[in-house]
Design an enzyme around this catalytic site. Structure first.
Site, PDB file in Angstrom:
ATOM      1  N   GLU A 121       0.874  -1.383  -0.206  1.00 11.29           N
ATOM      2  CA  GLU A 121      -0.410  -0.282   0.077  1.00 11.29           C
ATOM      3  C   GLU A 121       0.553   1.309   0.026  1.00 11.29           C
ATOM      4  O   GLU A 121       0.953   1.490   0.968  1.00 11.29           O
ATOM      5  CB  GLU A 121      -0.826  -0.048   1.360  1.00 11.29           C
ATOM      6  CG  GLU A 121      -1.968   0.923   0.752  1.00 11.29           C
ATOM      7  CD  GLU A 121      -2.644   0.831   1.925  1.00 11.29           C
ATOM      8  OE1 GLU A 121      -3.392   0.256   3.086  1.00 11.29           O
ATOM      9  OE2 GLU A 121      -3.708   2.835   2.465  1.00 11.29           O
TER      10      GLU A 121
ATOM     11  N   HIS B 247       2.032   4.878  -2.260  1.00 11.09           N
ATOM     12  CA  HIS B 247       0.909   5.293  -3.369  1.00 11.09           C
ATOM     13  C   HIS B 247       2.698   6.515  -3.588  1.00 11.09           C
ATOM     14  O   HIS B 247       3.268   6.631  -3.509  1.00 11.09           O
ATOM     15  CB  HIS B 247       0.248   6.108  -2.361  1.00 11.09           C
ATOM     16  CG  HIS B 247      -0.822   6.022  -1.855  1.00 11.09           C
ATOM     17  ND1 HIS B 247      -1.423   5.069  -2.498  1.00 11.09           N
ATOM     18  CD2 HIS B 247      -0.972   5.434   0.112  1.00 11.09           C
ATOM     19  CE1 HIS B 247      -2.233   3.959  -1.729  1.00 11.09           C
ATOM     20  NE2 HIS B 247      -2.105   4.720  -0.040  1.00 11.09           N
TER      21      HIS B 247
ATOM     22  N   HIS C 260      -9.351   0.129  -1.421  1.00 14.59           N
ATOM     23  CA  HIS C 260      -8.625   0.945  -0.661  1.00 14.59           C
ATOM     24  C   HIS C 260      -9.364   2.661  -0.232  1.00 14.59           C
ATOM     25  O   HIS C 260     -11.142   2.782  -0.782  1.00 14.59           O
ATOM     26  CB  HIS C 260      -7.531   2.056  -1.007  1.00 14.59           C
ATOM     27  CG  HIS C 260      -6.343   3.204  -0.749  1.00 14.59           C
ATOM     28  ND1 HIS C 260      -6.828   4.173  -0.433  1.00 14.59           N
ATOM     29  CD2 HIS C 260      -5.583   2.481   0.232  1.00 14.59           C
ATOM     30  CE1 HIS C 260      -5.672   4.811   0.007  1.00 14.59           C
ATOM     31  NE2 HIS C 260      -4.485   4.105   1.226  1.00 14.59           N
TER      32      HIS C 260
ATOM     33  N   ASP D  16       2.041   2.123   3.737  1.00 16.22           N
ATOM     34  CA  ASP D  16       1.122   3.007   3.411  1.00 16.22           C
ATOM     35  C   ASP D  16       2.495   5.083   2.921  1.00 16.22           C
ATOM     36  O   ASP D  16       1.051   6.297   3.525  1.00 16.22           O
ATOM     37  CB  ASP D  16       0.082   3.717   4.397  1.00 16.22           C
ATOM     38  CG  ASP D  16      -1.558   4.306   3.841  1.00 16.22           C
ATOM     39  OD1 ASP D  16      -1.282   4.511   2.687  1.00 16.22           O
ATOM     40  OD2 ASP D  16      -2.251   4.278   4.545  1.00 16.22           O
TER      41      ASP D  16
END
Ligand code: GRE
Ligand code: ZN
Length: 331
Positions: free
Chosen positions: A8, A10, A165, A286
């Site tokens: 995860e 980004h 998500h 994240d």
């Protein structure tokens, strides 16, 4: 722990980076965040190295394509974003993998783009930022409805994970947060929104139609593990509107895969481990919403995770889920 795999993580492209403005507050942080989310080069790679992350599957910032009202534009921006990701992966094939961004406004176009990304570009799956808006701002389309069954058939046939998500509830539908905007996004609302979407998938019978689907959730399951036993208990008494043959808890344990992204908590981890078992948990940080350092420092030293569990959750489970055996050995 060295050799972690994270998924995860980004990124943004120049045409989607405006989404960052809605997620980060003051100007100094905004400038740093904008640099970090656009960076697919040395800063990100050095930080991965320093934190023992071998490999990251990257995905487009939220809400990304799901916030684009015009379907044609959504199709075009998704395609361009995926091409940017493919270029980054081609430059660093042993460091980056890619999740497809998808124009869910049009289920057939989303299926076609996922097929292109997986078959032509070698993507590892899709990451979609919750419900999609379409045509008007006050719209929210969830993917349990019949119009999306063909899309899910494609996901099942390609046999790739679909990462659901979070995104924030849209303003027109968020009266329950009036006067309490602080909890509307990542502190609480993200989990409320995403858990409802995940449970809608369970309640729609989707996993009876496509029992091999693999749905990933972040943040240790968006609070679902904590509530699952009560849900199962209460559903003995009422299943109004429920179209699954088995209980949501059965589908959740079988079809869902949870990452620790942004939820670096020993008690929460223990609960998720108890409910899901060690096979269904994965590392992720994240980044750049969370510094890679926070997730790695916690995960590498957490007393809730013994060393065998750490290797399985930090690396080996992801090698299996994404079929990375050609690239990485299990340790
Ligand atoms: C996330 O990607 O999980 C995220 C956002 C915005 C704010 C916080 C956060 O997209 O964790
Ligand atoms: Zn995230």
């Amino acid at each position: 722990m060295k050799g972690k795999i994270a998924f995860e993580e980004h990124m943004a492209t120049d045409e989607t980076v405006a989404d960052a403005k809605t997620t980060v507050g003051d100007f100094d942080q905004q400038a740093v965040f904008t640099r970090q989310i656009l960076d697919l080069g040395s800063e990100r790679l050095e930080r991965m190295d320093a934190n023992g992350i071998d490999y990251a599957i990257l995905s487009l910032i939220a809400p990304g394509i799901q916030g684009i009202l015009d379907t044609r534009k959504a199709i075009e921006v998704a395609r361009r974003s995926n091409d940017v990701l493919a270029e980054a992966e081609a430059l660093h094939p042993n460091k980056y993998g890619s999740f497809a961004a998808l124009p869910m406004q049009d289920p057939d176009a989303a299926a076609a783009e996922l097929t292109r990304c997986v078959k032509e570009l070698g993507f590892k799956g899709a990451l979609v930022n919750g419900f999609t808006q379409k045509d008007v701002a006050d719209s929210a389309i969830y993917y349990d409805i019949p119009e999306y069954r063909g899309f899910w058939a494609t996901v099942a046939e390609l046999d790739v994970p679909f990462y659901l998500h979070p995104r924030a509830q849209i303003a027109q539908r968020a009266q329950n947060y009036d006067g309490h905007k602080w909890m509307m996004t990542s502190p609480w609302g993200f989990a409320v929104e995403t858990s409802i979407h995940a449970l809608r998938l369970c309640g729609s019978g989707l996993f009876e139609d496509y029992p091999t689907l693999k749905i990933c959730l972040g943040h240790l399951g968006e609070n679902i593990p904590f509530g699952l036993d009560r849900m199962e208990e209460r559903m003995q008494f009422s299943r109004r509107g429920y179209d699954g043959k088995r209980l949501p808890s059965d589908y959740f344990r079988e079809n869902f895969h949870l990452t620790v992204s942004g939820n670096f908590s020993d008690p929460s981890f223990r609960c998720a481990l108890d409910i899901m078992g060690v096979d269904k948990l994965y590392f992720s940080s994240d980044y750049p919403f969370e510094p890679m350092e926070d997730g790695s420092r916690w995960f590498d030293a957490s007393v809730a995770v013994d060393d065998a569990t750490r290797r399985q959750v930090g690396r080996n489970n992801a090698i299996s889920l994404f079929k990375l055996e050609d690239k990485f050995a299990k340790t």
